[in-house]
Design a protein around this motif. Structure first.
Motif, PDB file in Angstrom:
ATOM      1  N   ALA A   1      11.027   8.957   4.489  1.00 48.55           N
ATOM      2  CA  ALA A   1      11.126  10.188   5.273  1.00 48.55           C
ATOM      3  C   ALA A   1      12.140  11.157   4.662  1.00 48.55           C
ATOM      4  O   ALA A   1      11.959  12.382   4.718  1.00 48.55           O
ATOM      5  CB  ALA A   1      11.499   9.864   6.716  1.00 48.55           C
ATOM      6  N   ALA A   2      13.204  10.625   4.059  1.00 46.98           N
ATOM      7  CA  ALA A   2      14.216  11.479   3.432  1.00 46.98           C
ATOM      8  C   ALA A   2      13.624  12.308   2.295  1.00 46.98           C
ATOM      9  O   ALA A   2      14.132  13.395   1.978  1.00 46.98           O
ATOM     10  CB  ALA A   2      15.371  10.626   2.928  1.00 46.98           C
ATOM     11  N   LEU A   3      12.556  11.809   1.676  1.00 40.40           N
ATOM     12  CA  LEU A   3      11.935  12.521   0.554  1.00 40.40           C
ATOM     13  C   LEU A   3      11.228  13.802   0.993  1.00 40.40           C
ATOM     14  O   LEU A   3      10.791  14.585   0.153  1.00 40.40           O
ATOM     15  CB  LEU A   3      10.945  11.601  -0.161  1.00 40.40           C
ATOM     16  N   LEU A   4      11.112  14.029   2.292  1.00 40.63           N
ATOM     17  CA  LEU A   4      10.564  15.293   2.776  1.00 40.63           C
ATOM     18  C   LEU A   4      11.483  16.460   2.434  1.00 40.63           C
ATOM     19  O   LEU A   4      11.081  17.622   2.505  1.00 40.63           O
ATOM     20  CB  LEU A   4      10.346  15.234   4.291  1.00 40.63           C
ATOM     21  N   GLY A   5      12.721  16.143   2.017  1.00 38.98           N
ATOM     22  CA  GLY A   5      13.657  17.187   1.613  1.00 38.98           C
ATOM     23  C   GLY A   5      13.515  17.637   0.172  1.00 38.98           C
ATOM     24  O   GLY A   5      14.254  18.512  -0.295  1.00 38.98           O
ATOM     25  N   LEU A   6      12.574  17.078  -0.578  1.00 39.20           N
ATOM     26  CA  LEU A   6      12.383  17.466  -1.976  1.00 39.20           C
ATOM     27  C   LEU A   6      11.912  18.917  -2.072  1.00 39.20           C
ATOM     28  O   LEU A   6      11.048  19.346  -1.305  1.00 39.20           O
ATOM     29  CB  LEU A   6      11.356  16.554  -2.650  1.00 39.20           C
ATOM     30  N   GLY A   7      12.491  19.654  -3.040  1.00 41.71           N
ATOM     31  CA  GLY A   7      12.127  21.058  -3.224  1.00 41.71           C
ATOM     32  C   GLY A   7      11.509  21.334  -4.573  1.00 41.71           C
ATOM     33  O   GLY A   7      11.119  20.418  -5.299  1.00 41.71           O
ATOM     34  N   GLU A   8      11.435  22.598  -4.939  1.00 43.37           N
ATOM     35  CA  GLU A   8      10.757  23.011  -6.157  1.00 43.37           C
ATOM     36  C   GLU A   8      11.648  22.979  -7.391  1.00 43.37           C
ATOM     37  O   GLU A   8      11.150  23.153  -8.504  1.00 43.37           O
ATOM     38  CB  GLU A   8      10.185  24.429  -5.982  1.00 43.37           C
ATOM     39  N   THR A   9      12.945  22.793  -7.220  1.00 45.12           N
ATOM     40  CA  THR A   9      13.858  22.817  -8.362  1.00 45.12           C
ATOM     41  C   THR A   9      14.381  21.416  -8.672  1.00 45.12           C
ATOM     42  O   THR A   9      14.299  20.503  -7.843  1.00 45.12           O
ATOM     43  CB  THR A   9      15.056  23.735  -8.077  1.00 45.12           C
ATOM     44  N   ARG A  10      14.938  21.289  -9.875  1.00 41.58           N
ATOM     45  CA  ARG A  10      15.425  19.986 -10.315  1.00 41.58           C
ATOM     46  C   ARG A  10      16.704  19.558  -9.610  1.00 41.58           C
ATOM     47  O   ARG A  10      17.176  18.437  -9.813  1.00 41.58           O
ATOM     48  CB  ARG A  10      15.631  20.001 -11.834  1.00 41.58           C
ATOM     49  N   SER A  11      17.229  20.421  -8.760  1.00 43.86           N
ATOM     50  CA  SER A  11      18.384  20.016  -7.955  1.00 43.86           C
ATOM     51  C   SER A  11      18.002  18.935  -6.938  1.00 43.86           C
ATOM     52  O   SER A  11      18.878  18.264  -6.379  1.00 43.86           O
ATOM     53  CB  SER A  11      18.957  21.234  -7.212  1.00 43.86           C
TER      54      SER A  11
ATOM     55  N   VAL B   1       2.874  10.994   5.988  1.00 43.63           N
ATOM     56  CA  VAL B   1       1.905   9.966   6.398  1.00 43.63           C
ATOM     57  C   VAL B   1       2.374   8.589   5.947  1.00 43.63           C
ATOM     58  O   VAL B   1       2.285   7.604   6.694  1.00 43.63           O
ATOM     59  CB  VAL B   1       0.512  10.289   5.818  1.00 43.63           C
ATOM     60  N   ASN B   2       2.881   8.508   4.724  1.00 44.65           N
ATOM     61  CA  ASN B   2       3.356   7.253   4.166  1.00 44.65           C
ATOM     62  C   ASN B   2       4.476   6.661   5.025  1.00 44.65           C
ATOM     63  O   ASN B   2       4.434   5.478   5.402  1.00 44.65           O
ATOM     64  CB  ASN B   2       3.847   7.506   2.734  1.00 44.65           C
ATOM     65  N   ALA B   3       5.461   7.492   5.361  1.00 40.54           N
ATOM     66  CA  ALA B   3       6.587   7.017   6.181  1.00 40.54           C
ATOM     67  C   ALA B   3       6.108   6.569   7.557  1.00 40.54           C
ATOM     68  O   ALA B   3       6.565   5.552   8.095  1.00 40.54           O
ATOM     69  CB  ALA B   3       7.633   8.120   6.315  1.00 40.54           C
TER      70      ALA B   3
ATOM     71  N   ALA C   1       0.824  -1.209   0.000  1.00 41.31           N
ATOM     72  CA  ALA C   1       0.000   0.000   0.000  1.00 41.31           C
ATOM     73  C   ALA C   1       0.859   1.260   0.000  1.00 41.31           C
ATOM     74  O   ALA C   1       0.545   2.237  -0.684  1.00 41.31           O
ATOM     75  CB  ALA C   1      -0.920  -0.003   1.216  1.00 41.31           C
ATOM     76  N   THR C   2       1.953   1.248   0.736  1.00 41.57           N
ATOM     77  CA  THR C   2       2.761   2.461   0.865  1.00 41.57           C
ATOM     78  C   THR C   2       3.694   2.680  -0.321  1.00 41.57           C
ATOM     79  O   THR C   2       3.848   3.810  -0.793  1.00 41.57           O
ATOM     80  CB  THR C   2       3.578   2.413   2.162  1.00 41.57           C
ATOM     81  N   GLU C   3       4.317   1.629  -0.834  1.00 45.08           N
ATOM     82  CA  GLU C   3       5.280   1.840  -1.918  1.00 45.08           C
ATOM     83  C   GLU C   3       4.589   2.171  -3.230  1.00 45.08           C
ATOM     84  O   GLU C   3       5.050   3.034  -3.987  1.00 45.08           O
ATOM     85  CB  GLU C   3       6.185   0.611  -2.087  1.00 45.08           C
ATOM     86  N   THR C   4       3.487   1.499  -3.555  1.00 40.66           N
ATOM     87  CA  THR C   4       2.785   1.825  -4.794  1.00 40.66           C
ATOM     88  C   THR C   4       2.195   3.235  -4.731  1.00 40.66           C
ATOM     89  O   THR C   4       2.193   3.957  -5.733  1.00 40.66           O
ATOM     90  CB  THR C   4       1.667   0.811  -5.086  1.00 40.66           C
ATOM     91  N   SER C   5       1.701   3.636  -3.581  1.00 42.87           N
ATOM     92  CA  SER C   5       1.182   5.001  -3.463  1.00 42.87           C
ATOM     93  C   SER C   5       2.311   6.017  -3.469  1.00 42.87           C
ATOM     94  O   SER C   5       2.136   7.156  -3.933  1.00 42.87           O
ATOM     95  CB  SER C   5       0.343   5.154  -2.189  1.00 42.87           C
ATOM     96  N   LEU C   6       3.504   5.640  -3.005  1.00 48.33           N
ATOM     97  CA  LEU C   6       4.654   6.537  -3.080  1.00 48.33           C
ATOM     98  C   LEU C   6       5.049   6.771  -4.540  1.00 48.33           C
ATOM     99  O   LEU C   6       5.433   7.892  -4.918  1.00 48.33           O
ATOM    100  CB  LEU C   6       5.841   5.971  -2.294  1.00 48.33           C
ATOM    101  N   VAL C   7       4.966   5.732  -5.358  1.00 49.56           N
ATOM    102  CA  VAL C   7       5.233   5.898  -6.793  1.00 49.56           C
ATOM    103  C   VAL C   7       4.268   6.918  -7.387  1.00 49.56           C
ATOM    104  O   VAL C   7       4.653   7.778  -8.190  1.00 49.56           O
ATOM    105  CB  VAL C   7       5.119   4.545  -7.528  1.00 49.56           C
ATOM    106  N   PHE C   8       3.000   6.844  -6.974  1.00 52.62           N
ATOM    107  CA  PHE C   8       2.012   7.842  -7.432  1.00 52.62           C
ATOM    108  C   PHE C   8       2.431   9.247  -7.000  1.00 52.62           C
ATOM    109  O   PHE C   8       2.385  10.196  -7.796  1.00 52.62           O
ATOM    110  CB  PHE C   8       0.634   7.497  -6.856  1.00 52.62           C
ATOM    111  N   LEU C   9       2.849   9.396  -5.744  1.00 51.64           N
ATOM    112  CA  LEU C   9       3.250  10.713  -5.243  1.00 51.64           C
ATOM    113  C   LEU C   9       4.464  11.251  -5.990  1.00 51.64           C
ATOM    114  O   LEU C   9       4.526  12.445  -6.329  1.00 51.64           O
ATOM    115  CB  LEU C   9       3.551  10.636  -3.743  1.00 51.64           C
TER     116      LEU C   9
END
Length: 465
Positions: A349-359, A437-439, A282-290
């Motif tokens: 949880a590390a993906l909470l660091g994603l920002g608005e730029t392609r960096s 929530v996923n993490a 449930a969590t990994e497939t929905s993470l792919v969607f996110l």
């Protein structure tokens, strides 16, 4: 559960060897499962194009996925048990034939109704063929290191199939037509139909019990209502699902030959193994969607590039599937399942660091690869745990339960995470909220499994006698 530390046990995976016939069986079954996994995800990136080509409304597009999910989740437990009674080899062939028919119908469809009929047949084929293929695999390899290795490869190939489906769907849609997302299945299904009788012998339960018809009707109706209620947001359907599944539980306690014997469902390995599997899927497939939402709507990538970026996650899952049997051999199924979920939670949880730029792309690639590795380690452990300690005559039931867990989890995970993500005004904020929530759900699942899955024998790699 006691951790295995003796030299003989640790060396078991290196001592166990598959003979040539087992290798042929494994190759064929992996091919079937890989194709079924591709079939699940191949249309995801092509949905807007399909809608334009056949005149689907924007709200009607969800039915392309729902038409597959309803039979895939609703009938899998029934057909897993039918495979035990009628023959797993026979059910695999029936599933492959139905898949070829449904794919041909979908590929040649000229109206929405014909395409949806093709998707229904594909979902039904998945419900028939997936538990049959998995139970043929578990009955072809004795519980222990060889089964763990086979399940690891199976999990790796199935996960690779989900990712490959997204990439292949984008490539076929861009270069040829969305119709090839259907038609590509036909020659592969025919090849499996031809090869299966030459490689795999019939396999069924030794005792030919009658099919529990009342149980079959209530559980299938309950699962269909559950999946429909989830995907359509229909409260009456969810109430009906609860009533039918409760009736199923009562029927099974009184039936002479129950579809799902209560003693099997009461086993800790079956119950908590499936809980762990549900959380993982449930969590990994929905993470792919996110992450698809993030890559396309925040970073502005095309569907094809999105599929290629998520291929890194697929590479991580393949590595996790290959390595999983070694972890199971050393620390057992329970702690492998828990450890895989913890690693997945940390990476998510590390993906909470994603920002608005392609960096931020580098962080996404590393975190999804690591999380995919942990996820597949957990999934392989879940399959080993959930099918361990049961005789060959009940492997169809066990793999049917595991497949049902997978399908319902996938069906539930995406709508829940979508609801969390869209509750926020901005896309990035919504992705962050849903990722948190996923993490949290993954970590909670790891804790629950670690506490309640206590047994002396949970899919450990025992040296063959």
């Amino acid at each position: 559960m006691t951790t295995m530390t003796t030299a003989a046990t640790v060396a078991a995976p290196r001592k166990a060897r598959m003979d040539s016939r087992q290798k042929l069986i494994l190759t064929l079954l992996l091919g079937a499962q890989f194709m079924l996994a591709i079939d699940f995800s191949i249309l995801n990136v092509a949905l807007p194009v399909v809608g334009e080509g056949l005149g689907f409304s924007l709200t009607g597009l969800q039915w392309i996925a729902t038409a597959f999910a309803l039979p895939a989740a609703g009938f899998t437990l029934l057909f897993g048990r039918v495979a035990d009674l009628a023959g797993r080899h026979r059910m695999l062939l029936a599933g492959m034939a139905l898949l070829a028919l449904g794919s041909l119908l979908g590929g040649l469809a000229t109206t929405p109704a014909l395409l949806l009929a093709g998707r229904v047949l594909q979902g039904l084929a998945t419900a028939i063929a997936t538990p049959a293929a998995l139970s043929l695999l578990t009955t072809s390899f004795a519980e222990g290191p060889l089964r763990s290795r086979a399940l690891g490869l199976s999990g790796a190939l199935m996960s690779a199939g989900f990712t490959a489906g997204a990439v292949l769907g984008g490539v076929l849609t861009d270069l040829l037509s969305w119709r090839w997302a259907f038609l590509v299945n036909v020659p592969v299904a025919v090849a499996i139909l031809v090869a299966t009788p030459l490689v795999i012998k019939e396999s069924r339960a030794a005792e030919r019990a009658r099919l529990d018809v009342p149980g079959a009707v209530t559980v299938t109706g309950g699962l269909l209502a559950l999946v429909y209620g989830i995907t359509a947001g229909n409260a009456p359907a969810l109430l009906l699902a609860a009533a039918l599944l409760a009736a199923f539980g009562l029927i099974e306690r009184r039936a002479k030959a129950p579809l799902a014997p209560p003693r099997v469902l009461a086993k800790r390995t079956v119950t908590w193994g499936n809980v762990g599997g549900f959380v993982a899927f449930a969590t990994e497939t929905s993470l792919v969607f996110l992450m698809t939402l993030y890559l396309q709507q925040v970073l502005g990538y095309s569907p094809l590039v999105t599929g290629l970026v998520l291929g890194v996650l697929g590479a991580g899952t393949v590595a996790g599937g290959i390595a999983a049997h070694r972890f199971i051999a050393r620390i057992g199924g329970r702690w492998t399942l828990v450890s895989g979920l913890v690693l997945q939670a940390a990476a998510t949880a590390a993906l909470l660091g994603l920002g608005e730029t392609r960096s931020s792309l580098g962080l996404l690639l590393i975190a999804t690869a690591v999380g995919g590795f942990g996820n597949l380690v957990a999934i392989v452990a879940f399959m080993g745990v959930a099918t361990s300690g049961l005789p060959d005559g009940e492997q169809g039931l066990a793999t049917g339960l595991a497949t049902m867990t997978q399908q319902v989890a996938i069906t539930l995970g995406i709508p829940v995470m979508s609801a969390v993500a869209t509750a926020r005004g901005d896309v990035l904020g919504g992705v962050h909220a849903a990722t948190l929530v996923n993490a949290g759900l993954v970590l909670a699942g790891a804790a629950v499994v670690g506490v309640f899955l206590r047994t002396g024998r949970t899919a450990r790699a025992v040296p063959p006698r």
